[in-house]
Design an enzyme around this catalytic site. Structure first.
Site, PDB file in Angstrom:
ATOM      1  N   SER A 153       0.836  -1.188   0.000  1.00 24.58           N
ATOM      2  CA  SER A 153       0.000   0.000   0.000  1.00 24.58           C
ATOM      3  C   SER A 153       0.884   1.256   0.000  1.00 24.58           C
ATOM      4  O   SER A 153       1.714   1.427  -0.893  1.00 24.58           O
ATOM      5  CB  SER A 153      -0.959  -0.048   1.194  1.00 24.58           C
ATOM      6  OG  SER A 153      -1.943   0.944   1.096  1.00 24.58           O
ATOM      7  N   ASP A 523       2.500 -18.841 -31.069  1.00 27.94           N
ATOM      8  CA  ASP A 523       2.472 -18.875 -32.534  1.00 27.94           C
ATOM      9  C   ASP A 523       3.499 -19.891 -33.022  1.00 27.94           C
ATOM     10  O   ASP A 523       4.707 -19.664 -32.949  1.00 27.94           O
ATOM     11  CB  ASP A 523       2.788 -17.484 -33.084  1.00 27.94           C
ATOM     12  CG  ASP A 523       2.657 -17.402 -34.600  1.00 27.94           C
ATOM     13  OD1 ASP A 523       2.427 -18.460 -35.229  1.00 27.94           O
ATOM     14  OD2 ASP A 523       2.800 -16.296 -35.141  1.00 27.94           O
TER      15      ASP A 523
END
Length: 562
Positions: A153, A523
């Site tokens: 945070s 691919d």
């Protein structure tokens, strides 16, 4: 690969250290962290003159930053030698902290205050401390690459701030340090120097675009950044609730803050780290991790609901808890892991891997049994093929549920027990597809009928078929597959080795499931090369050679990567 890969280092180890330091910053004890090698370094050891307390916590130095807190720890090997240093910045404190309002003010100023307020946060809060850490490290032979800076945070904002200033401040010592932050509202502009880890449905995470407040900060702010994990979902009650999600996703909606706690980060992400799928993930993989309360598990489907962020693409990883979970994949390629407990699985098609884990686990097909075929490799994996050709590889599934026609327009669910011979419902037995199963050593297997499955399993196997619609699963080892008939499936999973296929035809399909480095979107054309009359397909770390087949004879429709 893996979700937390960072600087070509061991992402798991760095993550584990970072989350341990981050959690310690919220609950410092002044004592060594059990089982980690980390131990606090106090002000006297560092030669530091600023404000500290009895537990060794360091407080912000400049006026306006005195609410900031940091911990400095040393990492020691088994012989007691110092081998690393960690700096952990605490996030915004709760009611138990002395100056939560000071933290809140710093958060607000970082968003809408002076230019570069967020960038200079660490220098304003801990300039002298960081100088002392750099001097201590140099004096003890610790290089920057052995320094880890972490925080959650507002603490994550501190991590990004040090990274931003690391080349120009503190003698440039921290330039090559490791930076891992959790739920940071900001992202360093130094690209991949920081690994910003966060849930996409955490409204604090990257609420600022870089260090800038914008109109997007008040709504969905899931813009991809080089340094951020972009698609991890904290599946909690708020994310699951349709009613609560009618309210716009915004940092000003307190309901959304349930995804922000540091403990929620540790519990969920630790299960991702432990997942058998971890090495198949990457920084931007879609990962749905259950953080439901115990009372909601076993009655709430954990799935990708597409809320709070950009649309997801690629395979989806869904990780359960160690109690009873309901895990549900979609129409794409999914990896579901139940862990311990009696888990229930559903999936809507595609090419999937389901790991039940410990307990009595059930796969609910939601359709009639006749819409599926089943094959058992004799080594613990049950293959479920649907009517559209999709395949689910399942392990530790004890029961299958089908939905059959009942009287009139009703339907009924039938539970089938998974046995060695088939799916049993009382005296009724639905047999598996005919298969030939190998063993740990090299085997020679020959199909005897159309639709056979050939499982090589371990060793260097020779799988042969002159039939059609045969499924070849070579398994581990370097396998040779001969296919005379057409419309066959060649299925490769995990570390499948270096295989060759004789007789490949355009009607055949090559399916790669759970192969590290070769997920959805892979691919084949970028990894195919001509070798004489053959084509060599390098898939991840392994390869398949198509004997007598040219690269030009291949097409996208022949391949599935999941």
């Amino acid at each position: 690969m893996g979700l937390f890969d960072y600087k070509n280092a061991d992402g798991k180890a760095l993550y584990s250290d970072a989350i341990a330091l981050t959690l310690y910053s919220y609950t410092p004890t002044g004592q060594p962290l059990p089982g980690t090698g980390w131990s606090p370094l106090g002000a006297s050891a560092l030669g530091y003159q600023g404000k500290t307390d009895a537990k060794g916590t360091f407080f912000g130095e400049k006026d306006g930053f005195t609410s900031a807190e940091a911990e400095v720890l040393g990492k020691y090997d088994a012989a007691g030698k110092l081998i690393g240093i960690g700096v952990a910045f605490r996030g915004t404190g709760g009611l138990g902290y002395s100056d939560t309002f000071g933290d809140m003010k710093n958060n607000l100023l970082a968003a809408i205050g002076p230019v570069d307020y967020a960038k200079n946060y660490a220098k304003n809060a801990f300039d002298n401390l960081l100088k002392s850490v750099a001097a201590f490290a140099s004096a003890h032979g610790i290089a920057a690459k052995d320094v880890l800076i972490s925080g959650h945070s507002l603490g994550g904002l501190g991590v990004n701030s040090v990274a931003e200033l690391s080349a120009s401040d503190w003698g440039g010592f921290f330039k090559d340090a490791n930076y891992i932050s959790f739920a940071s509202p900001t992202q360093s502009s130094t690209g991949t120097n920081v690994l910003n880890i966060g849930y996409e449905n955490d409204p604090v995470f990257r609420v600022l675009d870089g260090t800038t407040f914008s109109t997007a900060s008040m709504g969905k702010h899931d813009k991809p950044h080089d340094s951020t994990t972009d698609n991890i979902v904290n599946f909690n009650e708020n994310y699951a609730s349709t009613a609560q999600n009618l309210v716009p996703f915004s940092i000003v909606n307190p309901l959304n803050w349930s995804a922000h706690s540091s403990l929620g980060y540790a519990d969920g992400l630790n299960r991702v780290i432990d997942s058998k799928f971890y090495n198949l993930t990457s920084q931007d993989s879609t990962i749905i991790v259950s953080n439901l309360e115990a009372s909601s598990r076993g009655k709430t489907w954990v799935e990708d609901l597409g809320r709070s962020g950009e649309p997801h693409t690629g395979s989806t990883f869904i990780i359960g808890t160690d109690s009873n979970d309901w895990l549900k994949g979609g129409a794409g390629n999914d990896f579901l892991e139940g862990r311990a407990g009696d888990d229930l699985f559903r999936d809507d098609g595609g090419f999937n891997i389901l790991l039940g884990g410990q307990g009595h686990n059930t796969f609910d097909l939601q359709k009639p049994l006749q819409n599926f075929s089943f094959a058992n490799d004799g080594d613990g994996t049950l293959y479920v093929r649907d009517a559209y050709g999709g395949i689910s590889m399942t392990r530790d599934i004890g029961a299958i549920v089908s939905k059959e026609s009942g009287s009139m327009w009703s339907s009924k669910e039938i539970t089938w027990t998974v046995t060695g011979k088939g799916l049993a419902n009382g005296a009724e037995l639905t047999q598996y597809n005919h298969s030939l199963n190998g063993g740990a050593l090299g085997d020679t297997l020959k199909a005897t009928a159309d639709g056979d499955w050939l499982f090589g399993l371990g060793g260097d196997d020779h799988l042969f078929s002159d039939k059609a619609h045969v499924t070849f699963v070579g398994g581990a080892g370097n396998d040779v597959m001969n296919a005379v008939g057409g419309n066959n499936t060649f299925l490769f999973s995990g570390a499948f080795g270096f295989d060759s296929i004789h007789g490949y035809q355009g009607s055949d399909k090559l399916v790669f499931m759970g192969v590290q480095g070769a997920g959805q979107g892979y691919d084949y054309k970028q990894h195919a090369s001509q070798s004489g009359a053959d084509t060599v397909l390098k898939i991840g770390d392994y390869a398949v050679t198509l004997i007598g087949v040219g690269v030009a004879n291949l097409s996208d429709s022949s391949f599935v990567f999941a």
